[in-house]
Design a protein around this motif. Structure first.
Motif, PDB file in Angstrom:
ATOM      1  N   VAL A 180      18.330  35.445  41.789  1.00  0.00           N
ATOM      2  CA  VAL A 180      17.766  34.420  42.663  1.00  0.00           C
ATOM      3  C   VAL A 180      16.715  33.615  41.901  1.00  0.00           C
ATOM      4  O   VAL A 180      16.177  34.065  40.883  1.00  0.00           O
ATOM      5  N   ALA A 181      16.428  32.422  42.421  1.00  0.00           N
ATOM      6  CA  ALA A 181      15.394  31.573  41.830  1.00  0.00           C
ATOM      7  C   ALA A 181      14.804  30.685  42.905  1.00  0.00           C
ATOM      8  O   ALA A 181      15.503  30.293  43.857  1.00  0.00           O
ATOM      9  N   ASP A 182      13.523  30.384  42.774  1.00  0.00           N
ATOM     10  CA  ASP A 182      12.893  29.350  43.598  1.00  0.00           C
ATOM     11  C   ASP A 182      13.155  28.005  42.939  1.00  0.00           C
ATOM     12  O   ASP A 182      13.014  27.868  41.713  1.00  0.00           O
ATOM     13  N   LEU A 183      13.517  27.008  43.736  1.00  0.00           N
ATOM     14  CA  LEU A 183      13.859  25.697  43.197  1.00  0.00           C
ATOM     15  C   LEU A 183      12.662  24.757  43.243  1.00  0.00           C
ATOM     16  O   LEU A 183      11.820  24.837  44.134  1.00  0.00           O
ATOM     17  N   GLY A 184      12.626  23.858  42.290  1.00  0.00           N
ATOM     18  CA  GLY A 184      11.585  22.846  42.256  1.00  0.00           C
ATOM     19  C   GLY A 184      11.869  21.735  43.237  1.00  0.00           C
ATOM     20  O   GLY A 184      12.910  21.689  43.900  1.00  0.00           O
ATOM     21  N   ALA A 185      10.940  20.808  43.330  1.00  0.00           N
ATOM     22  CA  ALA A 185      11.077  19.681  44.251  1.00  0.00           C
ATOM     23  C   ALA A 185      12.083  18.672  43.716  1.00  0.00           C
ATOM     24  O   ALA A 185      12.579  18.780  42.593  1.00  0.00           O
ATOM     25  N   SER A 186      12.384  17.683  44.540  1.00  0.00           N
ATOM     26  CA  SER A 186      13.282  16.611  44.139  1.00  0.00           C
ATOM     27  C   SER A 186      12.771  15.969  42.857  1.00  0.00           C
ATOM     28  O   SER A 186      11.582  15.701  42.711  1.00  0.00           O
ATOM     29  N   GLY A 187      13.669  15.746  41.903  1.00  0.00           N
ATOM     30  CA  GLY A 187      13.293  15.177  40.624  1.00  0.00           C
ATOM     31  C   GLY A 187      13.100  16.206  39.534  1.00  0.00           C
ATOM     32  O   GLY A 187      13.000  15.859  38.358  1.00  0.00           O
ATOM     33  N   THR A 188      13.064  17.491  39.906  1.00  0.00           N
ATOM     34  CA  THR A 188      12.904  18.553  38.907  1.00  0.00           C
ATOM     35  C   THR A 188      14.137  18.667  38.025  1.00  0.00           C
ATOM     36  O   THR A 188      14.038  18.950  36.828  1.00  0.00           O
ATOM     37  N   TYR A 189      15.305  18.462  38.622  1.00  0.00           N
ATOM     38  CA  TYR A 189      16.575  18.628  37.920  1.00  0.00           C
ATOM     39  C   TYR A 189      17.266  17.273  37.791  1.00  0.00           C
ATOM     40  O   TYR A 189      17.213  16.452  38.706  1.00  0.00           O
ATOM     41  N   ALA A 190      17.941  17.078  36.680  1.00  0.00           N
ATOM     42  CA  ALA A 190      18.619  15.803  36.427  1.00  0.00           C
ATOM     43  C   ALA A 190      20.091  15.902  36.801  1.00  0.00           C
ATOM     44  O   ALA A 190      20.789  16.825  36.371  1.00  0.00           O
ATOM     45  N   HIS A 191      20.543  14.949  37.607  1.00  0.00           N
ATOM     46  CA  HIS A 191      21.975  14.838  37.907  1.00  0.00           C
ATOM     47  C   HIS A 191      22.622  14.121  36.728  1.00  0.00           C
ATOM     48  O   HIS A 191      22.373  12.956  36.483  1.00  0.00           O
ATOM     49  N   ASP A 192      23.434  14.849  35.971  1.00  0.00           N
ATOM     50  CA  ASP A 192      24.025  14.309  34.752  1.00  0.00           C
ATOM     51  C   ASP A 192      24.847  13.058  35.048  1.00  0.00           C
ATOM     52  O   ASP A 192      25.640  13.032  35.995  1.00  0.00           O
ATOM     53  N   ALA A 193      24.669  12.035  34.226  1.00  0.00           N
ATOM     54  CA  ALA A 193      25.353  10.762  34.458  1.00  0.00           C
ATOM     55  C   ALA A 193      26.872  10.887  34.349  1.00  0.00           C
ATOM     56  O   ALA A 193      27.611  10.103  34.950  1.00  0.00           O
ATOM     57  N   ASP A 194      27.340  11.877  33.598  1.00  0.00           N
ATOM     58  CA  ASP A 194      28.789  12.047  33.419  1.00  0.00           C
ATOM     59  C   ASP A 194      29.406  13.019  34.417  1.00  0.00           C
ATOM     60  O   ASP A 194      30.619  13.232  34.401  1.00  0.00           O
ATOM     61  N   ALA A 195      28.584  13.622  35.258  1.00  0.00           N
ATOM     62  CA  ALA A 195      29.087  14.639  36.192  1.00  0.00           C
ATOM     63  C   ALA A 195      29.576  14.005  37.483  1.00  0.00           C
ATOM     64  O   ALA A 195      28.958  13.084  38.017  1.00  0.00           O
ATOM     65  N   ARG A 196      30.670  14.523  37.981  1.00  0.00           N
ATOM     66  CA  ARG A 196      31.219  14.123  39.278  1.00  0.00           C
ATOM     67  C   ARG A 196      31.056  15.283  40.245  1.00  0.00           C
ATOM     68  O   ARG A 196      31.290  16.436  39.876  1.00  0.00           O
ATOM     69  N   GLU A 272      22.446  22.191  35.914  1.00  0.00           N
ATOM     70  CA  GLU A 272      21.354  21.296  36.288  1.00  0.00           C
ATOM     71  C   GLU A 272      21.810  20.291  37.335  1.00  0.00           C
ATOM     72  O   GLU A 272      21.085  20.008  38.296  1.00  0.00           O
ATOM     73  N   THR A 273      23.006  19.756  37.193  1.00  0.00           N
ATOM     74  CA  THR A 273      23.541  18.843  38.213  1.00  0.00           C
ATOM     75  C   THR A 273      23.691  19.560  39.541  1.00  0.00           C
ATOM     76  O   THR A 273      23.385  19.007  40.610  1.00  0.00           O
ATOM     77  N   SER A 274      24.159  20.796  39.498  1.00  0.00           N
ATOM     78  CA  SER A 274      24.335  21.580  40.729  1.00  0.00           C
ATOM     79  C   SER A 274      23.004  21.783  41.433  1.00  0.00           C
ATOM     80  O   SER A 274      22.910  21.658  42.668  1.00  0.00           O
ATOM     81  N   LEU A 275      21.947  22.083  40.673  1.00  0.00           N
ATOM     82  CA  LEU A 275      20.638  22.301  41.277  1.00  0.00           C
ATOM     83  C   LEU A 275      20.061  20.997  41.828  1.00  0.00           C
ATOM     84  O   LEU A 275      19.424  20.994  42.888  1.00  0.00           O
ATOM     85  N   ALA A 276      20.279  19.890  41.126  1.00  0.00           N
ATOM     86  CA  ALA A 276      19.824  18.591  41.644  1.00  0.00           C
ATOM     87  C   ALA A 276      20.515  18.286  42.966  1.00  0.00           C
ATOM     88  O   ALA A 276      19.878  17.815  43.926  1.00  0.00           O
ATOM     89  N   TRP A 277      21.812  18.544  43.034  1.00  0.00           N
ATOM     90  CA  TRP A 277      22.582  18.312  44.265  1.00  0.00           C
ATOM     91  C   TRP A 277      22.065  19.228  45.376  1.00  0.00           C
ATOM     92  O   TRP A 277      21.906  18.800  46.524  1.00  0.00           O
ATOM     93  N   ALA A 278      21.787  20.478  45.036  1.00  0.00           N
ATOM     94  CA  ALA A 278      21.330  21.447  46.039  1.00  0.00           C
ATOM     95  C   ALA A 278      19.993  21.038  46.641  1.00  0.00           C
ATOM     96  O   ALA A 278      19.809  21.080  47.864  1.00  0.00           O
ATOM     97  N   VAL A 279      19.032  20.648  45.787  1.00  0.00           N
ATOM     98  CA  VAL A 279      17.730  20.220  46.286  1.00  0.00           C
ATOM     99  C   VAL A 279      17.887  18.981  47.163  1.00  0.00           C
ATOM    100  O   VAL A 279      17.249  18.855  48.214  1.00  0.00           O
ATOM    101  N   GLY A 280      18.776  18.076  46.759  1.00  0.00           N
ATOM    102  CA  GLY A 280      19.030  16.891  47.556  1.00  0.00           C
ATOM    103  C   GLY A 280      19.651  17.181  48.905  1.00  0.00           C
ATOM    104  O   GLY A 280      19.596  16.344  49.814  1.00  0.00           O
TER     105      GLY A 280
END
Length: 319
Positions: A180-196, A272-280
């Motif tokens: 498990v992990a605690d997640l950071g706030a919005s902007g902590t993780y980068a949604h990769d530009a090449d990721a769908r 990292e994209t997955s975590l950005a999506w999750a926080v969003g």
């Protein structure tokens, strides 16, 4: 009094009548907090912090209001009870068929993964332990499937199953460590530009996942949650992953990279994209399940703050 309906996705607190009598003789009230999953003329469906949906009759609602998406005070990921987390992870990887046995959950999904084809042993089955195990055997026999029990290692249920002759399942997939992990706030993780990120698993994604014998069963399990994303980088899916959000929790799984594309940082970009999506999508905690012997996976997740929470094992009758 007629109240406007909240929008789907909004985080709200709803006060409604329970049907009972309150301490002052008036209607008994209770509050439900969570994100709105669905609204119709008769009811609201609200996803609570543990991902459990709650249906509220609109005729019983007295008030509702919006509340912040990310509460100022929150429970840390490591503080959750192992059996409660098991129930949360089950909602993130839901079986096609789910039948309650007290607080246990009998799960079947055409043998697609152990998680969706075993009884989740949490809490009380609502009957003597031996009778519950007989019900488990009957359930899987009726579906021409082997009886399996997913249980937290070292728990009282684990000891009772061992005493009843249920032995740990052999093989690489006989259990896992849950981190498990605690997640950071919005902007902590980068949604990769090449990721769908797609809400469905297409053929290229499934072919990279590689654990699929029946695509229909796999899609029925993995696409079922209301908030799920299938992440891919490259064509046709050089790297993939799956992320699901249920309540305040995100679940990461199925991170795979084509052999010829490894050592290029693609797995890290998927995570990292997955975590950005999750926080969003409202998550502030995350979990994952992997083999304790999978050093590459453990090393991948470590920089994101993932730590051990508990291990689980699959047990099966020895005779």
């Amino acid at each position: 009094m007629t109240l406007d309906a909240p929008e789907v996705g909004t985080r709200i607190v709803v006060r409604h009548e329970t049907g009972g009598v309150g301490p002052t003789g008036g209607p008994q009230m209770t509050d439900v907090v969570g994100h709105v999953l669905a609204v119709d003329d008769d009811s609201l469906t609200i996803e609570q912090r543990d991902g459990c949906p709650r249906v509220v009759d609109r005729a019983t609602v007295t008030t509702w209001k919006r509340v912040p998406d990310r509460p100022v005070r929150r429970r840390r990921a490591v503080a959750i009870d192992a059996e409660e987390l098991t129930r949360i992870t089950s909602r993130g990887w839901p079986a096609i068929e789910s039948v309650p046995l007290g607080e246990w959950e009998l799960r079947a999904a055409g043998r697609f993964t152990g998680r969706a084809n075993s009884v989740a042993v949490t809490g009380s089955p609502g009957m003597p332990f031996d009778d519950a195990l007989a019900r488990v055997r009957d359930f899987y026999r009726e579906r021409s499937a082997p009886p399996l029990a997913q249980v937290v290692v070292g728990s009282e249920h684990d000891r009772l199953l061992a005493a009843a002759g249920w032995a740990p399942m052999d093989g690489y997939h006989g259990g896992a460590v849950v981190q498990v992990a605690d997640l950071g706030a919005s902007g902590t993780y980068a949604h990769d530009a090449d990721a769908r990120v797609s809400p469905v698993a297409d053929d290229a994604w499934l072919s990279r996942y590689g654990r699929v014998s029946d695509p229909a069963d796999a899609r029925a399990v993995m696409e079922a949650p209301a908030q799920v994303g299938f992440v891919a980088i490259g064509a046709p899916g050089e790297a993939i992953g799956r992320v699901v959000v249920t309540g305040e929790w995100a679940g990461l799984s199925a991170v795979e990279v084509a052999p010829e594309a490894r050592r290029r940082g693609l797995a890290r970009r998927i995570v990292e994209t997955s975590l950005a999506w999750a926080v969003g999508h409202g998550a502030d905690k995350a979990y994952l399940q992997t083999m304790r012997s999978n050093e590459a996976a453990l090393a991948l997740y470590r920089p994101f703050g993932f730590v051990d929470h508990h291990d689980y094992v699959y047990r099966e009758p020895s005779a």
